[in-house]
Structure formats: structure tokens, C-alpha cells
Design an enzyme around this catalytic site. Sequence first.
Site, PDB file in Angstrom:
ATOM      1  N   GLU A  61      89.545 101.100  95.377  1.00  0.00           N
ATOM      2  CA  GLU A  61      89.677 102.453  94.284  1.00  0.00           C
ATOM      3  C   GLU A  61      91.013 102.676  94.399  1.00  0.00           C
ATOM      4  O   GLU A  61      91.722 103.637  94.772  1.00  0.00           O
ATOM      5  CB  GLU A  61      88.779 103.551  94.672  1.00  0.00           C
ATOM      6  CG  GLU A  61      87.166 103.118  94.880  1.00  0.00           C
ATOM      7  CD  GLU A  61      86.682 102.794  93.792  1.00  0.00           C
ATOM      8  OE1 GLU A  61      87.224 103.071  92.603  1.00  0.00           O
ATOM      9  OE2 GLU A  61      85.418 102.599  93.595  1.00  0.00           O
ATOM     10  N   CYS A 110      93.002 110.507  89.895  1.00  0.00           N
ATOM     11  CA  CYS A 110      93.171 109.343  89.873  1.00  0.00           C
ATOM     12  C   CYS A 110      92.921 108.804  88.192  1.00  0.00           C
ATOM     13  O   CYS A 110      93.371 108.114  87.688  1.00  0.00           O
ATOM     14  CB  CYS A 110      92.546 108.399  90.597  1.00  0.00           C
ATOM     15  SG  CYS A 110      90.629 108.906  90.646  1.00  0.00           S
TER      16      CYS A 110
HETATM   17  P1  NAD Z   1      98.484 106.349  99.222  1.00  0.00           P
HETATM   18  O1  NAD Z   1      98.127 104.871  98.713  1.00  0.00           O
HETATM   19  O2  NAD Z   1      99.745 106.612  99.385  1.00  0.00           O
HETATM   20  O3  NAD Z   1      97.546 106.776 100.564  1.00  0.00           O
HETATM   21  C1  NAD Z   1      96.299 106.333 100.521  1.00  0.00           C
HETATM   22  C2  NAD Z   1      95.876 106.300 102.232  1.00  0.00           C
HETATM   23  O4  NAD Z   1      96.463 105.178 102.579  1.00  0.00           O
HETATM   24  C3  NAD Z   1      96.314 107.350 102.931  1.00  0.00           C
HETATM   25  O5  NAD Z   1      95.158 107.591 104.005  1.00  0.00           O
HETATM   26  C4  NAD Z   1      97.580 106.844 103.756  1.00  0.00           C
HETATM   27  O6  NAD Z   1      97.681 107.312 104.996  1.00  0.00           O
HETATM   28  C5  NAD Z   1      97.252 105.303 103.633  1.00  0.00           C
HETATM   29  N1  NAD Z   1      98.552 104.635 103.600  1.00  0.00           N
HETATM   30  C6  NAD Z   1      99.731 104.916 103.145  1.00  0.00           C
HETATM   31  N2  NAD Z   1     100.575 103.948 103.071  1.00  0.00           N
HETATM   32  C7  NAD Z   1     100.072 102.809 103.923  1.00  0.00           C
HETATM   33  C8  NAD Z   1     100.292 101.642 104.463  1.00  0.00           C
HETATM   34  N3  NAD Z   1     101.547 101.153 104.136  1.00  0.00           N
HETATM   35  N4  NAD Z   1      99.477 100.928 105.003  1.00  0.00           N
HETATM   36  C9  NAD Z   1      98.318 101.246 105.286  1.00  0.00           C
HETATM   37  N5  NAD Z   1      97.637 102.691 105.018  1.00  0.00           N
HETATM   38  C10 NAD Z   1      98.548 103.322 104.229  1.00  0.00           C
HETATM   39  O7  NAD Z   1      97.794 107.066  98.019  1.00  0.00           O
HETATM   40  P2  NAD Z   1      97.865 108.792  97.847  1.00  0.00           P
HETATM   41  O8  NAD Z   1      99.114 109.130  97.711  1.00  0.00           O
HETATM   42  O9  NAD Z   1      97.195 109.310  98.886  1.00  0.00           O
HETATM   43  O10 NAD Z   1      96.815 109.202  96.628  1.00  0.00           O
HETATM   44  C11 NAD Z   1      97.529 108.902  95.419  1.00  0.00           C
HETATM   45  C12 NAD Z   1      96.998 107.406  94.666  1.00  0.00           C
HETATM   46  O11 NAD Z   1      95.419 107.269  94.940  1.00  0.00           O
HETATM   47  C13 NAD Z   1      97.028 107.535  93.211  1.00  0.00           C
HETATM   48  O12 NAD Z   1      97.565 106.151  92.717  1.00  0.00           O
HETATM   49  C14 NAD Z   1      95.725 107.653  92.662  1.00  0.00           C
HETATM   50  O13 NAD Z   1      95.637 107.255  91.382  1.00  0.00           O
HETATM   51  C15 NAD Z   1      94.879 106.714  93.674  1.00  0.00           C
HETATM   52  N6  NAD Z   1      93.713 107.210  93.708  1.00  0.00           N
HETATM   53  C16 NAD Z   1      92.646 106.643  93.337  1.00  0.00           C
HETATM   54  C17 NAD Z   1      91.472 107.199  93.286  1.00  0.00           C
HETATM   55  C18 NAD Z   1      90.196 106.239  92.752  1.00  0.00           C
HETATM   56  O14 NAD Z   1      89.168 106.544  92.986  1.00  0.00           O
HETATM   57  N7  NAD Z   1      90.314 105.042  91.984  1.00  0.00           N
HETATM   58  C19 NAD Z   1      91.055 108.225  93.721  1.00  0.00           C
HETATM   59  C20 NAD Z   1      92.084 109.019  93.956  1.00  0.00           C
HETATM   60  C21 NAD Z   1      93.403 108.504  94.007  1.00  0.00           C
END
Ligand code: NAD
Length: 476
Positions: free
Chosen positions: A220, A254
Site C-alpha cells: 500500500e 496517502c
Molecule cells: P516509509 O516508507 O518511510 O516507512 C514505512 C515503514 O517502513 C516504517 O515502519 C519504517 O520503519 C519502515 N522502513 C523505512 N525504511 C525502511 C527500509 N529501508 N527497509 C525496511 N523498512 C523500512 O513511509 P512513511 O514515511 O512512514 O509513510 C509515508 C508514505 O506512506 C507516503 O508515501 C504515503 O503516501 C504512504 N502511505 C500509503 C498508504 C496507503 O494506504 N497506500 C497509507 C499511508 C501512507
Amino acid sequence: MNTAERTQTKTNPFVDLFELQKIKSQKLRKGTIKERKEKLSKIKDWVTNNNDLIIKVLYNDFKKPEVEVLLSEIQPVVAAARHAIHNLHRWARPKKVATPLTLFGATSSIHTEPKGVCLIIAPWNYPFNLIMLPLIEAIAAGNTAILKPSELTPFTAQLIEDMVSELFDADEVKVIQGEVKTAQQLLTLPFDHIFFTGSPAVGKIVMEAAAKNLTSVTLELGGKSPVIIDETANIKDAAEKLVWGKFMNCGQTCIAPDYVFVHASVFDTFEDELKKYIAKKYYKDGEVNRNDYARIVNDRHYTRVTSLLEDVVEVGGNISFGGTAEAKENLIEPTIVTNMPESSRVMQEEIFGPILPLIKYESIEEVISSIAEKPKPLALYYFSTSKKNTNRIIKEIPAGGVCVNESLLHFTNHDLPFGGVNNSGIGKSHGYHGFIAFSNEKSVLKQRIGLTSIKFFYPPYTGLVNKLTRIIAKYL
Ligand code: NAD
């Protein structure tokens, strides 16, 4: 786990937990739908009885207003649990499907079975909702789960850990808190399914790690969700709805409206109405009403969003409303920008903050081709009173989901699949679609004993068999 997997994960601190969940997941296969529903009820009751705690941690994490917590973190979780409890018997029942004439005498059905041990990785922007919805779906489908909440919202992460350890044994559901390294260690384990919510950049890392174990994924993700206001739209109505959809959660959604194409004939009116509604909904005595407006989650994201504003000015864009920011509070005013060149950062990056660019357009073809040049959006919002125009837009612009004369709310209907396309996501969730994401749809064909139609085609391949085969190859 086989020897190769053991060697690969020998230094991983989560191997023992994973093994325990593997054993439990095998036991859960023998469980009943009633037991799954009881677990969902426990979650629903816990959430219902602890509204105040949930409101408090979200305030501590980024001063999210109480009504927004109730509306976007608590209600969707309670509703999802209720929806699953209500429908689970129907979802999980084996479904009979047709059987072709060539298999005359046999019957066919689809049985759903749990995938097994699942990993759920969540982001910070709706930190309660976005871990609880997939957990509900995973449990409805009969799985065990390891949950990795975002490290950027530590109060909510701790509450989720407390809740889960109160309701479940670690071999069934367990929260692991930690930063990127923790997520990476978890990702090396051979999970049966990974449900990741977060950015497209990290989504690629997750998918690459999953590929090593051929683990299925639901991703997602995010990206830029465009809005189109056509010449027939009800402008006041569109402005009011978009102000709410954009500035809720301080734009950190998002599926937030990311940028708006406005038909030239209604551009000025729309811009004026937007300003009026922002002032009416988010300001008190000329100042942002801090009680009704969330903050940017942390300093890093505050710097990122303010640097987008600096870029607006540098590239000759116009800040038409708002634009001020207060670092000590991570507060950025609701902001409208206009005259943005396509190459500007707000037109290239996911904004994920309270900045709304407006772009004037003359012909819908320009809009369609401009959106088509970007990765497929997670959501598309179209404001129009023309049925013909609406049907065209739904048909011609790819998107994970569309709202017509609305924003965000397709997320809240549990009967609609939620998810993106390619860069904005892979796979769908919510309600039945989430249940299926966490299930294996097993095909079952039951054959009769004795004479079957296929036996006519067994060897030896005589002239008659050959003729019959030619007939069925042509007609059946
Ligand atoms: P992110 O991708 O930075 O982090 C999400 C999760 O991944 C966190 O738990 C983080 O600890 C983990 N993570 C971060 N870097 C990682 C790596 N290198 N390897 C493995 N895991 C890692 O996202 P965010 O900043 O928490 O959220 C914002 C993003 O999420 C935006 O792009 C937003 O559009 C998207 N989002 C999508 C939805 C959806 O339902 N489609 C919902 C909410 C947010």
C-alpha cells in the site's frame, strides 16, 4: 524452516519468534471461524473501551485533533472489525464454481486457507488505523502476525504493543518496535505474506526482500493523487470538500488531494472559495486554530515540507494563501500555491503536507496526458456535474480508486477494494479484499469414482481417440 533458511537467518534476533508463530499458524488451520470472530471482537471491544488512550497517544505524537482521531483512526478500525465479524462466515465458506463439460461428473470449488505467518509494516501518518486494519484482515483469514509500527510515532507504537500483548500470546500476534534495521531483519525471514504500507521507495526494498523468499506481498504505497475541477463543477461544494480532504491530518494522508487542475473558466472563483473555506474551517481571530489542526510529524518532515515552500518561491511560483511555518511547533499553515512550473518540486514529489498547488487548464486532453506522464496515482478526485465527462475520466485515467465530487471517502467503504496500481501499490485490502489478500485461494476439484469423461482420452491413442480429441480441442 529448512537448513538453508536457518543458515541465512542464524543471526536474526527474530528467528525464535518466527518459528513459534510457524507452529501456531499450523494449529490455527484447525481453528474455527467462531474463534476468529472472538479474536476480532476482543480487538473491537478493546478499541471501543480505550478511545481516550488512543486520542491521547495521537495527540502526543503529532497533536492530532480528537475528532480526527475518532473519525480516521478509531471509527474505521471498529467498523472494519464489525464488518469482518458480520461477514466472515460468508467470506470463508467454500465457493462452488462451474466445471467444464470436458470434466463432466466432477465438481469444483474454491477454499480459502490462511497464508500462515504474516508481517505487517506500518507508516506513521495514520499510525493506529494502518496497522489495525491489516491486523483485522490477517486474523479474519486465520493467520499469525508480527507487527512493525512506525518508529516516528512512538506513543502510538507503544500503545499498540500494550494492546497486542494484553489480547494475544506472542506466538499468535506480536509487536516488534524498532527502526529501519529492525524492519530489515524481519524482512529476511521467510514470511508467508508481507503487508507493507509506506512510501514507494521503501516498497521496492520490501518487494526485493520478499522476492528472496518468494513471499507474496501487498504494497500500500503513495504518490501524487490529482484532483480535477471541471467547468461544470459545483465550485462551493468542491472547495469545501477539498479543504477538509487536504488539510485533515495536516495533509499527511496517502490519498490526500495532492494538486488540483481547475478549468480556466472557474479558476478564480474556485481559488476564492478555497481561501474562504480555509479561513472558516481552520482559523480563529486571524490565526490558525491550533486545536483543530494537526502538526507535521517531526523536524525532518517539517524541513522537507518547508523546503518545498522555498522551492515554490525559487521557481517563481506564487503563494496565494498561507505559507508561514513555525519550527518549534512543527506547524505549517494551510497553503495554496499557483503558477507552478511542471518541473517544480511540488509538481514532482508527493507533497505529504498542507500545500495545495492549483493548475489552470483549458482542455481536458492536457490534463489526461499530464497525469498519464506521471506514475499511476493511488487516488483520483473528479468534481463535475456532467455524467459524460465523469464517465470519460473514470475510463481514461488509471488510478487505484476514484471519488466523484468527494475526496478520501472511498477508503471508508469496506465493500470497495483499497489499493494502488504499480508505483502507488500492488494488491488490494479492506473487507473481503483484505481477507483474500491474507488467504490462499485453494482450488479443489472433486472427481467421481469409476467412469469419467477424461478416461476416453487415455492412451492408447487410437484413431477414435485422436478424432475425439480433435473435436473437443475445437469445440469444448
Ligand atoms: P516509509 O516508507 O518511510 O516507512 C514505512 C515503514 O517502513 C516504517 O515502519 C519504517 O520503519 C519502515 N522502513 C523505512 N525504511 C525502511 C527500509 N529501508 N527497509 C525496511 N523498512 C523500512 O513511509 P512513511 O514515511 O512512514 O509513510 C509515508 C508514505 O506512506 C507516503 O508515501 C504515503 O503516501 C504512504 N502511505 C500509503 C498508504 C496507503 O494506504 N497506500 C497509507 C499511508 C501512507
